[in-house]
Scaffold this motif. Structure first.
Motif, PDB file in Angstrom:
ATOM      1  N   PHE B  78       0.825  -1.208   0.000  1.00  0.00           N
ATOM      2  CA  PHE B  78       0.000   0.000   0.000  1.00  0.00           C
ATOM      3  C   PHE B  78       0.863   1.262   0.000  1.00  0.00           C
ATOM      4  CE2 PHE B  78      -2.209   3.323   2.489  1.00  0.00           C
ATOM      5  CZ  PHE B  78      -3.275   3.566   1.635  1.00  0.00           C
ATOM      6  N   ASN B 193      -8.834   4.246  10.902  1.00  0.00           N
ATOM      7  CA  ASN B 193      -9.035   2.833  11.075  1.00  0.00           C
ATOM      8  C   ASN B 193     -10.278   2.542  11.905  1.00  0.00           C
ATOM      9  OD1 ASN B 193      -8.270   0.149  10.984  1.00  0.00           O
ATOM     10  ND2 ASN B 193      -7.133   0.273  12.897  1.00  0.00           N
ATOM     11  N   ASP B 245      -7.836  -6.251   8.342  1.00  0.00           N
ATOM     12  CA  ASP B 245      -7.615  -4.817   8.165  1.00  0.00           C
ATOM     13  C   ASP B 245      -6.644  -4.517   7.039  1.00  0.00           C
ATOM     14  OD1 ASP B 245      -5.579  -5.967   9.656  1.00  0.00           O
ATOM     15  OD2 ASP B 245      -5.009  -4.043  10.530  1.00  0.00           O
ATOM     16  N   ASN B 246      -5.955  -5.525   6.542  1.00  0.00           N
ATOM     17  CA  ASN B 246      -5.150  -5.305   5.343  1.00  0.00           C
ATOM     18  C   ASN B 246      -4.886  -6.635   4.654  1.00  0.00           C
ATOM     19  OD1 ASN B 246      -2.508  -6.437   6.162  1.00  0.00           O
ATOM     20  ND2 ASN B 246      -2.583  -4.795   7.686  1.00  0.00           N
ATOM     21  N   ASP B 247      -4.418  -6.565   3.432  1.00  0.00           N
ATOM     22  CA  ASP B 247      -4.292  -7.766   2.611  1.00  0.00           C
ATOM     23  C   ASP B 247      -3.203  -8.712   3.109  1.00  0.00           C
ATOM     24  OD1 ASP B 247      -6.325  -6.931   0.923  1.00  0.00           O
ATOM     25  OD2 ASP B 247      -4.951  -5.788  -0.330  1.00  0.00           O
ATOM     26  N   TYR B 273      -8.119  -5.844   2.856  1.00  0.00           N
ATOM     27  CA  TYR B 273      -8.281  -4.399   2.719  1.00  0.00           C
ATOM     28  C   TYR B 273      -7.010  -3.803   2.126  1.00  0.00           C
ATOM     29  CZ  TYR B 273     -10.983  -0.197   3.791  1.00  0.00           C
ATOM     30  OH  TYR B 273     -11.772   0.930   3.696  1.00  0.00           O
ATOM     31  N   ASP B 274      -7.171  -2.924   1.200  1.00  0.00           N
ATOM     32  CA  ASP B 274      -6.124  -2.130   0.530  1.00  0.00           C
ATOM     33  C   ASP B 274      -6.167  -2.292  -0.984  1.00  0.00           C
ATOM     34  OD1 ASP B 274      -5.245  -1.019   2.837  1.00  0.00           O
ATOM     35  OD2 ASP B 274      -3.376  -2.169   2.973  1.00  0.00           O
TER      36      ASP B 274
END
Lengths: 329, 329
Positions: B78, B193, B245-247, B273-274
């Motif tokens: 990201f 967040n 919350d993220n990949d 996510y991202d």
DNA sequence: GTGAAAGCGCTAACAA
DNA sequence: TTGTTAGCGCTTTCAC
């Protein structure tokens, strides 16, 4: 908008009732100073919220403590990790780092080279892949290259690409592959990439197999790359092993292979190249050759600092690679 | 070592038989000049291989055309994509970009803030996640934040985190998940967040389900993260859907899930996510919420330039996200 | 212990 | 059309 007047050293001096020299000495902890003076000056600085102007200092010292990193793009796991490692080390040594994404565009690369020649940076680390930039030959200013031959007098930090090629191809041979294809990017004279190619060809020839190579340019879209790989599967349905020149291509090849009903590793084995951390997190199944990124960064910083400090006989270095065993080969 | 004397404007002037002013004019294409003079000066420059000293110019102009990007690390898909996009845009506008990897360390972040205050850079883009850095409150110099609340007067560019949270959780609900867990990083006051978290909780409550959250710090090792995820599967064997919350975490969760014999998407669905490009290349199977990275970069650059150019009422913006449909959910 | 003055290399009023 | 001069803000010799 309210124009705030910049507070300069002279303002501090006046408020503290001393000379500019004294303030400068306090600022740099240099020379003899009475505690009383030091305190007075500090108080004045605080009161005025004084900020030294670094540019003025740089002009005097003829040094910016800035280095530029010229790579094709930071948006690639290998370069991202390398640049992050470089930045970490330079930061510790008091150097700031300029990001120079050249997009493999010679004009942009030349722009960044100008920064160096214009005294805006103290040194340059280049890992871009353009050839024939004549400025490199003309300058004697500090430049270190990573994985790339730039000019006679410019030291190169590379990993052992020949050894990496041998490891990858040998692995596929050991796995029983009979028809191994190598992908690389278009070979040009400035890249140590050709050593991997050479290792591939040497080993194939030794085993009396015909080397076949597909070239994929570094900076085209994933779609374009996939087109090339589709062509590869169409033209060589017999392929059962692939030595990819980087992990991203390995990923793409595995994906395209699925379109041709090739299941990895049962009827297609793939070895990638680079082994960056991100790649290993996102594609843990990939068998690959890992370049020693942190060590390459350490070495490149070390060599550049030698050059910046006036050393002349700075030698190129080659660092060992290793195999990451996983499940795609 | 042979000390080469630096060629300065004055040397060129003398050789060309004109004044410094004239040379400066030729250099900057300013004012009236006869062709003959221009040629003389250019010849002298070429002969001496003259390079203007940018630092001297910067000192005079009180402008460096440098901006710093303060993010935790560039070694993350990201941030790498975001920084690459930012660099591309700044470069086109004649700005050079300093890499400021803060490692989420407040001290390092403060160092980069000092660069700004010391006039070494004209502006700052911050996307780091430390709170309570008081300098942000004190300065009126150009700062734009990305996905982070820094201070009242500092504009923020963010994507629509609440909407992103809704999309992700709704997808899992539509897929028939009954026990959805959310992973995030430890919530602090400065991060948007919490809006994702809020969306998750709102939607869970609406469907009369109990929200369960596991927090994983941003900057610990993959091993450490996997430990947390193992704990998650142990404590909640009933889990059948995860909103990560993220990949990267999504990837790790899928891997850890395998240890617990969870096959994705049959008996575990995961939304990441991202949606950075690299991630989509290396983990194409991942269903995720894509942040509009190029647009965020465009907007951030636009806002920072407004600030640099003295505009005062610069507004924060929120950009829409979208769902990337693939096979993990 | 401290200060005066010169200068790092460039630009821009102001004059000519 | 071109030159003279005074800085930009800092550091450092050299003098006291």
């Amino acid at each position: 908008m309210v124009e705030k007047k910049t507070i300069k050293l002279d303002d501090v001096a006046k408020l503290a009732g001393v000379s500019k020299t004294t303030v400068s000495r306090v600022l740099n902890n240099r020379g003899y100073l009475s505690d009383k003076t030091i305190k007075k000056v500090h108080d004045a600085m605080d009161e005025l919220n004084y900020r030294p102007n670094v540019i003025a200092r740089q002009l005097f010292k003829q040094k910016t403590n800035l280095v530029a990193l010229v790579f094709p793009t930071v948006d690639n796991p290998f370069f991202a990790e390398l640049e992050a490692e470089l930045e970490k080390r330079f930061d510790q040594l008091g150097y700031r780092v300029l990001m120079g994404n050249s997009q493999n565009n010679p004009a942009k690369e030349q722009d960044y080279l100008k920064l160096l020649l214009n005294h805006q940076v103290d040194g340059l680390i280049v890992g871009s892949h353009n050839q024939g930039i004549s400025e490199y030959q003309k300058t004697t200013r500090p430049i270190v290259s990573i994985e790339r031959f730039v000019g006679k007098q410019i030291p190169v930090v590379s990993s052992d690409n020949y050894q990496g090629g041998l490891l990858a191809v040998q692995r596929l041979l050991n796995d029983g592959c009979k028809h191994i294809i190598h992908t690389n990017y278009p070979i040009n004279l400035v890249s140590p990439n050709e050593l991997r190619q050479q290792a591939y060809e040497d080993l194939m020839n030794k085993h009396h197999r015909k080397p076949i190579t597909y070239s994929v340019s570094f900076d085209v879209s994933d779609e374009e790359k996939e087109r090339v790989f589709r062509k590869m599967f169409q033209e060589h349905p017999e392929v059962d092993g692939i030595f990819a020149d980087n992990d991203t291509n390995a990923s793409l090849i595995i994906r395209v292979g699925k379109e041709f009903n090739r299941h990895v590793p049962d009827d297609l084995k793939v070895v990638g190249y680079d082994g960056a951390n991100i790649t290993r997190t996102l594609s843990p199944e990939l068998t690959t050759i890992q370049q020693p990124i942190p060590e390459m960064a350490t070495k490149a910083v070390e060599l550049l600092l030698q050059l910046i400090n006036g050393k002349t006989d700075v030698k190129s270095v080659t660092l060992p690679v290793r195999m990451i065993n996983s499940t795609t080969a």
